[in-house]
Motif scaffolding. Structure first.
Motif, PDB file in Angstrom:
ATOM      1  N   UNK A 251       0.941  -1.317   0.025  1.00  0.00           N
ATOM      2  CA  UNK A 251      -0.386   0.036   0.520  1.00  0.00           C
ATOM      3  C   UNK A 251       0.937   1.451   0.126  1.00  0.00           C
ATOM      4  N   UNK A 252       2.095   0.936  -0.176  1.00  0.00           N
ATOM      5  CA  UNK A 252       3.190   2.462  -0.208  1.00  0.00           C
ATOM      6  C   UNK A 252       2.843   3.027   1.051  1.00  0.00           C
ATOM      7  N   UNK A 253       3.055   2.458   2.247  1.00  0.00           N
ATOM      8  CA  UNK A 253       2.949   2.811   2.946  1.00  0.00           C
ATOM      9  C   UNK A 253       4.276   3.040   4.074  1.00  0.00           C
ATOM     10  N   UNK A 254       5.513   2.467   3.363  1.00  0.00           N
ATOM     11  CA  UNK A 254       6.798   2.219   3.705  1.00  0.00           C
ATOM     12  C   UNK A 254       7.563   3.566   3.259  1.00  0.00           C
ATOM     13  N   UNK A 255       8.736   3.983   4.535  1.00  0.00           N
ATOM     14  CA  UNK A 255       9.956   5.108   3.958  1.00  0.00           C
ATOM     15  C   UNK A 255      10.521   4.631   3.487  1.00  0.00           C
ATOM     16  N   UNK A 256      10.379   4.868   2.316  1.00  0.00           N
ATOM     17  CA  UNK A 256      11.217   4.506   0.837  1.00  0.00           C
ATOM     18  C   UNK A 256      12.559   5.743   1.788  1.00  0.00           C
ATOM     19  N   UNK A 257      12.729   6.692   1.332  1.00  0.00           N
ATOM     20  CA  UNK A 257      13.835   7.965   1.959  1.00  0.00           C
ATOM     21  C   UNK A 257      14.803   7.062   3.103  1.00  0.00           C
ATOM     22  N   UNK A 258      13.725   7.115   3.943  1.00  0.00           N
ATOM     23  CA  UNK A 258      14.505   6.379   5.328  1.00  0.00           C
ATOM     24  C   UNK A 258      15.291   5.161   4.953  1.00  0.00           C
ATOM     25  N   UNK A 259      15.036   3.920   4.127  1.00  0.00           N
ATOM     26  CA  UNK A 259      15.043   2.757   4.093  1.00  0.00           C
ATOM     27  C   UNK A 259      16.493   2.589   3.342  1.00  0.00           C
ATOM     28  N   UNK A 260      16.638   3.597   2.083  1.00  0.00           N
ATOM     29  CA  UNK A 260      17.583   4.114   1.471  1.00  0.00           C
ATOM     30  C   UNK A 260      18.860   4.757   2.112  1.00  0.00           C
ATOM     31  N   UNK A 261      18.914   5.679   2.512  1.00  0.00           N
ATOM     32  CA  UNK A 261      19.616   6.956   3.423  1.00  0.00           C
ATOM     33  C   UNK A 261      19.877   5.795   4.473  1.00  0.00           C
ATOM     34  N   UNK A 262      19.084   4.751   5.168  1.00  0.00           N
ATOM     35  CA  UNK A 262      19.864   4.653   7.145  1.00  0.00           C
ATOM     36  C   UNK A 262      19.720   2.930   7.567  1.00  0.00           C
ATOM     37  N   UNK A 263      19.066   2.716   6.311  1.00  0.00           N
ATOM     38  CA  UNK A 263      19.037   0.823   5.539  1.00  0.00           C
ATOM     39  C   UNK A 263      19.990   0.173   4.816  1.00  0.00           C
ATOM     40  N   UNK A 264      20.188  -1.030   4.242  1.00  0.00           N
ATOM     41  CA  UNK A 264      20.657  -2.350   3.218  1.00  0.00           C
ATOM     42  C   UNK A 264      20.216  -2.764   3.264  1.00  0.00           C
ATOM     43  N   UNK A 265      19.972  -3.875   2.050  1.00  0.00           N
ATOM     44  CA  UNK A 265      19.395  -4.587   1.969  1.00  0.00           C
ATOM     45  C   UNK A 265      17.218  -5.030   1.728  1.00  0.00           C
ATOM     46  N   UNK A 266      17.004  -3.567   1.670  1.00  0.00           N
ATOM     47  CA  UNK A 266      15.961  -3.739   2.049  1.00  0.00           C
ATOM     48  C   UNK A 266      15.192  -4.295   0.398  1.00  0.00           C
ATOM     49  N   UNK A 267      15.687  -4.676  -0.429  1.00  0.00           N
ATOM     50  CA  UNK A 267      15.065  -4.578  -1.644  1.00  0.00           C
ATOM     51  C   UNK A 267      15.217  -5.813  -2.071  1.00  0.00           C
ATOM     52  N   UNK A 268      15.938  -6.920  -1.376  1.00  0.00           N
ATOM     53  CA  UNK A 268      15.910  -8.518  -0.648  1.00  0.00           C
ATOM     54  C   UNK A 268      14.532  -9.117   0.218  1.00  0.00           C
ATOM     55  N   UNK A 269      14.765  -7.656   1.020  1.00  0.00           N
ATOM     56  CA  UNK A 269      13.615  -8.346   2.021  1.00  0.00           C
ATOM     57  C   UNK A 269      12.545  -8.087   1.151  1.00  0.00           C
ATOM     58  N   UNK A 270      12.595  -7.233   0.027  1.00  0.00           N
ATOM     59  CA  UNK A 270      11.171  -6.940  -0.714  1.00  0.00           C
ATOM     60  C   UNK A 270      10.313  -7.853  -1.249  1.00  0.00           C
ATOM     61  N   UNK A 271      11.399  -8.826  -2.078  1.00  0.00           N
ATOM     62  CA  UNK A 271      11.006  -9.409  -2.794  1.00  0.00           C
ATOM     63  C   UNK A 271      10.715 -10.541  -2.037  1.00  0.00           C
ATOM     64  N   UNK A 272      11.517 -11.063  -0.764  1.00  0.00           N
ATOM     65  CA  UNK A 272      10.749 -11.531  -0.205  1.00  0.00           C
ATOM     66  C   UNK A 272       9.086 -11.826   0.537  1.00  0.00           C
ATOM     67  N   UNK A 273       9.040 -10.357   0.628  1.00  0.00           N
ATOM     68  CA  UNK A 273       7.828 -10.464   1.183  1.00  0.00           C
ATOM     69  C   UNK A 273       6.822 -10.806   0.259  1.00  0.00           C
ATOM     70  N   UNK A 274       7.148 -10.087  -1.434  1.00  0.00           N
ATOM     71  CA  UNK A 274       6.409 -10.060  -2.383  1.00  0.00           C
ATOM     72  C   UNK A 274       6.073 -11.763  -3.070  1.00  0.00           C
ATOM     73  N   UNK A 275       7.292 -12.778  -2.599  1.00  0.00           N
ATOM     74  CA  UNK A 275       7.060 -13.845  -2.835  1.00  0.00           C
ATOM     75  C   UNK A 275       7.864 -14.758  -3.891  1.00  0.00           C
ATOM     76  N   UNK A 276       9.048 -13.262  -4.124  1.00  0.00           N
ATOM     77  CA  UNK A 276       9.540 -13.744  -5.246  1.00  0.00           C
ATOM     78  C   UNK A 276      10.730 -14.672  -4.917  1.00  0.00           C
ATOM     79  N   UNK A 277      10.963 -15.286  -4.275  1.00  0.00           N
ATOM     80  CA  UNK A 277      12.466 -16.387  -3.936  1.00  0.00           C
ATOM     81  C   UNK A 277      11.416 -17.504  -3.873  1.00  0.00           C
ATOM     82  N   UNK A 278      10.238 -18.282  -3.588  1.00  0.00           N
ATOM     83  CA  UNK A 278       9.246 -19.278  -2.707  1.00  0.00           C
ATOM     84  C   UNK A 278       8.157 -18.850  -3.488  1.00  0.00           C
ATOM     85  N   UNK A 279       7.430 -18.351  -4.238  1.00  0.00           N
ATOM     86  CA  UNK A 279       6.274 -18.378  -4.779  1.00  0.00           C
ATOM     87  C   UNK A 279       5.307 -18.542  -3.979  1.00  0.00           C
ATOM     88  N   UNK A 280       5.215 -17.744  -1.983  1.00  0.00           N
ATOM     89  CA  UNK A 280       4.299 -17.103  -1.828  1.00  0.00           C
ATOM     90  C   UNK A 280       4.904 -15.852  -1.218  1.00  0.00           C
TER      91      UNK A 280
END
Length: 758
Positions: A251-280
């Protein structure tokens, strides 16, 4: 005659004590404590209880036949001897083992909470002594939050950045709109902190935080009166956390600016949440099937979290489970997606509702501490692997990216702890304790650990010695005056180790020429000098001792995550990227299937063992197993046994009534407890707190097996690690069945000493 009340403190708070005309101790709360701990009531009943260890005692066959492995530990009478005999025997065995096998063959236990004092801290005393004679195999981390101790450095750089700098309840009230409390906010734990607390302010705040609370727990007792209860299936918090994260992402409720500036690896976790690696895809509908919280409720909660300042809190209990790293890491993920880490009253909390210091506003001040010295031995174990250590010498194990080997332990030295309280699968632990050649224990009372020793040396209690006392985030340092004479022939740990060090040629290295009072003055004045270097002033030792307590000076220190948020480049975290690692390449590189490189839902692998989910939580009536013979603890018993709480539906299905003695069992063991019925426990869940003194008896329903007559749940919990990463304790949960007890009730023998011969 005017009563003389003297100051002292304990892990459950500062108080005053005196003795009456019969020499019995009486206690009163600290006058400035707004919410004194009910655990104070255990002090009076425990100080002179019949289970006090009166004299040095040696297990009969060890005394007669010499050291060696023995299955008789825990089954045999003891022989009382004089101090010189006992000390000579212990010194001779220490000298023999280190001479024949090296100091690596000595395990220095002492995981426990025996004393709130800064000097008479049993673990420090034991480790200092063993280091002066060449070292010992050590343990790392703790049972309380040992899983987090390994994980947090990989994700946020340090443990202290989360646990040591938690926002105060005042800050939360002023800034927070919503607390999302995974594990609830159990106020029963807020009496206690290591070293004590002078003013208990956290319990009232947690019971009514003054802000909206979404409390996620299978136990209604863990929910604030004003909180909304999400009655989750036990052990499934991660599924709900991931579904909340999926909603924020979808629902695009996440803070992309914070994730980009202060975090690393969110793109991997986002793929997992969407089910990219396991289809779930980790949707609320997916999670609802697992955690039994309606998908609409999960989605609605995620939107509320994104609508204001939100504190995501995870209790320590959730990481004391299989895959216990995951709820902590997923909680950090949620806080990062909201973009509020480092903001007052927002971000991630770990331990509100788990310990009194979390949410306290006392100064962050270094306290006087006895140096343990340096340990020349490099061997160690994660603390919860004690049975593996004793049973599997030479076997390899994984820990935090390392392959290590269990050394061959010939002598176990334990002071100030009770592993037969905090460890799991006590039947297995009994087999493990049968293997060493010698087990030495310092104890105040005849606990199960003392009964499984070869040599038991009687130790004084806090009331029988002088010390300095204060806890983390405490407001005062207390002069712990002696209240009672030492019981019978008991001695303090320092005196015992001084006598042993003298026999082993290490007296000066251990004592540095000081007696106990000399050490108190030395520790205090060294601390005072360090404060003066910071421009802070406290009175000299003599005045402090006369006053009985001093208020600790305020220290202004900005929390590390606040500094990090202000400028992550100049104040980076101690992670490889300098950022919050939502995906850790380091952890991923370890290749552990039970702890991947990002938060994930992992199906439990431990066998179920029964239809009911047992939660073995912390007791409300004592500190772990301390004070189990005290008034507050004894009044909670049902027919002399620990109470187990069931939902009325589960009780009715089994013919169990309020107050009945019941038998809990699974394939590991069995115990007896007294039934309490409550609809504030989720159906399918039973609650049996830890800490009832282990009282094994022959089990009439299983040949060769034992049943704990007193109700210790660790006869039922599995001795398995949370994961290969942390090797942490996973003993919070088990699966059991419960039935009415039939047949004669076995006698409870924990409240009398074992047989003592001459």
């Amino acid at each position: 005659m005017t009563e003389r009340w003297v100051p002292t403190t304990s892990h459950w708070g500062a108080y005053q004590a005196t003795t009456d005309a019969d020499g019995d101790v009486r206690v009163a709360p600290h006058p400035e404590d707004p919410a004194p701990s009910p655990l104070l009531r255990n002090v009076e009943g425990s100080a002179r209880h019949p289970t006090r260890v009166a004299r040095p005692a040696i297990r009969r066959s060890w005394l007669d036949n010499g050291p060696g492995p023995s299955a008789n530990r825990g089954h045999e009478e003891f022989v009382e001897v004089d101090w010189d005999t006992a000390l000579d025997l212990v010194a001779a065995q220490l000298d023999r083992v280190r001479g024949e096998s090296g100091n690596e063959a000595i395990f220095g236990g002492s995981y426990g909470w025996s004393s709130a004092g800064r000097f008479h801290h049993a673990q420090s005393q034991l480790h200092r002594f063993l280091n002066t004679i060449g070292g010992y195999t050590a343990s790392r981390n703790n049972y309380s939050f040992g899983t987090s101790q390994v994980l947090l450095p990989h994700v946020v750089g340090t443990v202290s950045s989360v646990l040591g700098y938690a926002d105060s309840w005042e800050t939360i009230r002023d800034n927070t709109d919503l607390i999302v409390a995974f594990g609830g906010l159990p106020t029963k734990n807020l009496s206690v902190t290591p070293g004590g607390v002078t003013r208990h302010t956290g319990a009232a705040a947690a019971a009514d935080p003054g802000v909206e609370v979404a409390a996620i727990s299978p136990l209604g007792a863990d929910i604030p009166a004003s909180g909304r209860w999400y009655s989750i299936a036990p052990g499934t918090d991660v599924a709900m956390q991931l579904a909340l994260a999926h909603t924020l992402l979808a629902e695009d409720l996440h803070d992309t600016a914070f994730l980009q500036r202060y975090c690393t690896g969110f793109e991997v976790v986002a793929g997992y949440l969407r089910g990219d690696p396991d289809g779930v895809a980790k949707t609320p509908e997916w999670a609802a099937e697992i955690c039994e919280i309606p998908a609409a409720d999960i989605r609605e909660l995620a939107r509320r979290m994104a609508g204001g300042r939100t504190l995501v809190n995870v209790t320590w209990s959730l990481q004391r489970t299989e895959h216990g790293e995951q709820p902590v890491w997923a909680g950090i993920l949620l806080a990062a997606m909201l973009g509020q880490i480092g903001l007052p009253g927002g971000g991630f909390g770990h331990g509100y509702g788990s310990m009194a210091e979390m949410g306290d506003s006392g100064p962050l001040l270094r306290l006087p501490t006895l140096s343990q010295g340096a340990n020349p031995v490099r061997a160690f174990i994660p603390v919860a692997r004690i049975a593996d250590l004793l049973l599997s010498p030479g076997e390899e194990f994984q820990y935090n990216g390392q392959t290590r080997t269990y050394p061959d332990i010939r002598l176990v030295y334990w002071a100030g702890g009770n592993p037969f309280h905090h460890h799991q699968d006590l039947t297995r632990l009994r087999r493990a304790f049968a293997r060493p050649e010698t087990v030495v224990v310092h104890e105040t009372h005849w606990t199960a650990t003392a009964r499984h020793a070869d040599v038991v040396l009687p130790a004084t209690t806090t009331l029988e010695r002088e010390d300095l006392g204060a806890g983390r985030r405490d407001t005062h340092l207390t002069a712990m005056h002696r209240v009672l004479d030492p019981y019978a022939e008991s001695r303090d740990d320092y005196s015992i180790f001084t006598a042993l060090a003298d026999r082993l040629g290490a007296r000066h290295a251990f004592t540095e020429g000081r007696g106990a009072r000399g050490w108190l003055e030395h520790l205090y004045e060294s601390w005072r000098a360090s404060l003066l270097d910071q421009g802070l002033e406290v009175p000299r030792f003599e005045r402090f001792w006369e006053l009985g307590r001093i208020e600790l000076p305020e220290v202004a220190e900005q929390p590390p995550l606040r500094r990090f948020r202000q400028d992550p480049d100049s104040s980076p975290l101690h992670t490889p990227s300098g950022r919050i690692e939502l995906f850790s390449a380091t952890v991923d590189g370890f290749g552990y299937p039970d702890c991947p490189g990002h938060p994930a839902w992992l199906e439990p692998q431990h066998p179920r063992g029964g239809p009911l989910h047992l939660i073995a939580n912390q007791p409300p009536t004592r500190l772990h197993s301390q004070g189990d013979v005290g008034a507050a603890s004894m009044e909670s018993k049902v027919d002399g046994r620990e109470p187990v709480t069931l939902h009325p539906e589960d009780a009715a299905a089994r013919g169990i009534t309020e107050g009945a003695v019941v038998r809990l069992f699974n394939d590991r063991g069995a115990c007896l407890a007294g039934a309490r019925l409550s609809d504030r426990v989720r159906p399918g869940v039973v609650v049996l707190p830890t800490g009832a003194w282990f009282d094994p008896k022959p089990d009439p329903k299983r040949d060769g097996a034992t049943v704990c007559a007193h109700g210790n749940p660790n006869v039922l919990t599995a001795d398995l690690p949370s994961s290969r990463l942390s090797q942490g304790c996973a003993g919070q949960h088990a699966h059991v069945d419960v039935e009415p007890h039939d047949g004669p009730l076995p006698e409870i023998t924990t409240r009398t000493p074992p047989p003592l011969g001459t």
